[in-house]
Design a protein around this motif. Structure first.
Motif, PDB file in Angstrom:
ATOM      1  N   GLN A   4     -36.198 128.387  53.928  1.00 23.71           N
ATOM      2  CA  GLN A   4     -36.348 129.654  54.655  1.00 23.71           C
ATOM      3  C   GLN A   4     -35.212 129.882  55.653  1.00 23.71           C
ATOM      4  N   SER A   5     -34.073 129.245  55.418  1.00 21.57           N
ATOM      5  CA  SER A   5     -32.896 129.464  56.248  1.00 21.57           C
ATOM      6  C   SER A   5     -31.749 129.916  55.351  1.00 21.57           C
ATOM      7  N   GLY A   6     -30.561 130.019  55.924  1.00 23.07           N
ATOM      8  CA  GLY A   6     -29.419 130.492  55.159  1.00 23.07           C
ATOM      9  C   GLY A   6     -29.183 131.974  55.380  1.00 23.07           C
ATOM     10  N   PHE A   7     -28.518 132.613  54.420  1.00 21.53           N
ATOM     11  CA  PHE A   7     -28.114 134.006  54.593  1.00 21.53           C
ATOM     12  C   PHE A   7     -28.516 134.853  53.389  1.00 21.53           C
ATOM     13  N   TYR A  14     -28.879 136.788  58.532  1.00 21.70           N
ATOM     14  CA  TYR A  14     -29.469 135.473  58.763  1.00 21.70           C
ATOM     15  C   TYR A  14     -30.940 135.478  58.368  1.00 21.70           C
ATOM     16  N   ALA A  15     -31.322 134.514  57.556  1.00 20.58           N
ATOM     17  CA  ALA A  15     -32.704 134.437  57.092  1.00 20.58           C
ATOM     18  C   ALA A  15     -33.631 133.823  58.129  1.00 20.58           C
ATOM     19  N   GLY A  16     -33.068 133.190  59.155  1.00 21.33           N
ATOM     20  CA  GLY A  16     -33.873 132.529  60.183  1.00 21.33           C
ATOM     21  C   GLY A  16     -33.661 131.029  60.162  1.00 21.33           C
ATOM     22  N   ASN A  17     -34.252 130.346  61.134  1.00 17.87           N
ATOM     23  CA  ASN A  17     -34.065 128.899  61.260  1.00 17.87           C
ATOM     24  C   ASN A  17     -34.799 128.108  60.187  1.00 17.87           C
ATOM     25  N   GLY A  18     -35.824 128.701  59.594  1.00 22.30           N
ATOM     26  CA  GLY A  18     -36.581 128.001  58.564  1.00 22.30           C
ATOM     27  C   GLY A  18     -37.316 126.794  59.108  1.00 22.30           C
ATOM     28  N   ASP A  19     -37.570 125.824  58.232  1.00 24.29           N
ATOM     29  CA  ASP A  19     -38.383 124.661  58.602  1.00 24.29           C
ATOM     30  C   ASP A  19     -37.583 123.514  59.201  1.00 24.29           C
ATOM     31  N   GLY A  20     -36.280 123.712  59.360  1.00 25.51           N
ATOM     32  CA  GLY A  20     -35.440 122.656  59.914  1.00 25.51           C
ATOM     33  C   GLY A  20     -34.947 121.665  58.886  1.00 25.51           C
ATOM     34  N   HIS A  21     -35.387 121.818  57.643  1.00 27.19           N
ATOM     35  CA  HIS A  21     -34.992 120.922  56.566  1.00 27.19           C
ATOM     36  C   HIS A  21     -34.410 121.702  55.380  1.00 27.19           C
TER      37      HIS A  21
END
Length: 285
Positions: free
Chosen positions: A108-111, A98-105
């Protein structure tokens, strides 16, 4: 609004160029992601939405019973678009980190690739590769490439709107999916070659999609992109997701972003992984 324009608008939102993103480096809390998933559940409950994407391809479970015919083999359809997302939208196979929650949009998220890379593969490169206001592509990054196909009589072009025309506003759609890891290695795969396309047996084809990255997991889903984090996608898509990664030379990724037939010059954001089983189809083994 004409149906064609509606399709193009909705699909453009699904691809999401991140106009709503606040910051390339902001990270939202788990609570924000949970609230988005709750909104998605509430906005789709009882509305008749079909199964959604992306999903964990290692989990076959799903309770959504809305069915549609699987699209033909991609070799019998027209390639209409190629684009890529930074970090994999799907989870499973060799991309489960898991790359993390990121900015919510969607950024910086995903795998990410769950394996190891060498120091040489991770060595920095000069300049920015496929830059955008959300950042660039760097050695070690995971990207998910979508080779989108349509049963409409169309040619490869910009955005997912290229998959529709006035003669066929409701084509079958298929996305052949390959997850790549970007490395600083001139012997790795050439991204421009991987995305080469030509007309073959009467249909437009991406002629170099890898065939050695595992048996694709096929399932019924939808269009993706962070524009659908809180809304259901109404578009029906047959997905084929390869479970193994392939390594691609970062220099060739940059060259492709500098000029291609799809007007793609940066990575797209990702939709939250769909975990609500009422929004997932059952994967047939």
């Amino acid at each position: 609004m004409k149906t064609t324009k509606l399709c193009i608008l909705a699909l453009a939102v699904s691809a999401s160029f991140g106009a709503m993103a606040k910051s390339a480096h902001e990270t939202v809390s788990d609570k924000v992601i949970a609230e988005q998933r709750q909104e998605l559940a509430e906005n789709t409950e009882g509305e008749g939405f079909g199964p959604q994407s992306p999903r964990d391809i290692d989990s076959a479970a799903g309770n959504n019973t809305l069915t549609f015919n699987a699209a033909p083999k991609y070799t019998e359809m027209n390639l209409c678009n190629i684009h890529f997302h930074k970090n994999a939208e799907h989870k499973g196979g060799e991309f489960t980190k898991y790359a993390g929650n990121g900015d919510g949009h969607g950024y910086q998220s995903g795998f990410k690739y769950s394996g190891q890379l060498t120091a040489a593969e991770l060595a920095p490169v000069k300049g920015e590769i496929c830059p955008s206001k959300h950042g660039d592509v760097q050695p070690g990054d995971t990207i998910e490439v979508h080779y989108v196909h349509s049963t409409a009589q169309v040619e490869p072009g910009e955005t997912l709107g290229a998959c529709f025309n006035d003669a066929n506003k409701n084509p079958q759609l298929r996305v052949e999916t390959q997850v790549y890891v970007v490395v600083n290695d001139t012997t790795a795969l050439d991204f421009e070659e991987l995305n080469e396309h030509e007309k073959k047996d009467g249909v437009h084809q991406a002629i170099n999609i890898p065939n050695n990255t595992g048996k694709p997991i096929q399932y019924a889903g939808s269009t993706t992109g962070p524009g659908y984090n809180e809304e259901g996608s109404p578009f029906q898509v047959t997905w084929s997701v390869r479970p193994k990664i392939a390594k691609v030379n970062i220099a060739t990724v940059g060259e492709w972003c500098e000029g291609n037939d799809f007007d793609e010059d940066h990575a797209h954001g990702v939709r939250n992984l769909v975990v609500n089983k009422d929004l997932l189809s059952e994967i047939e083994k």
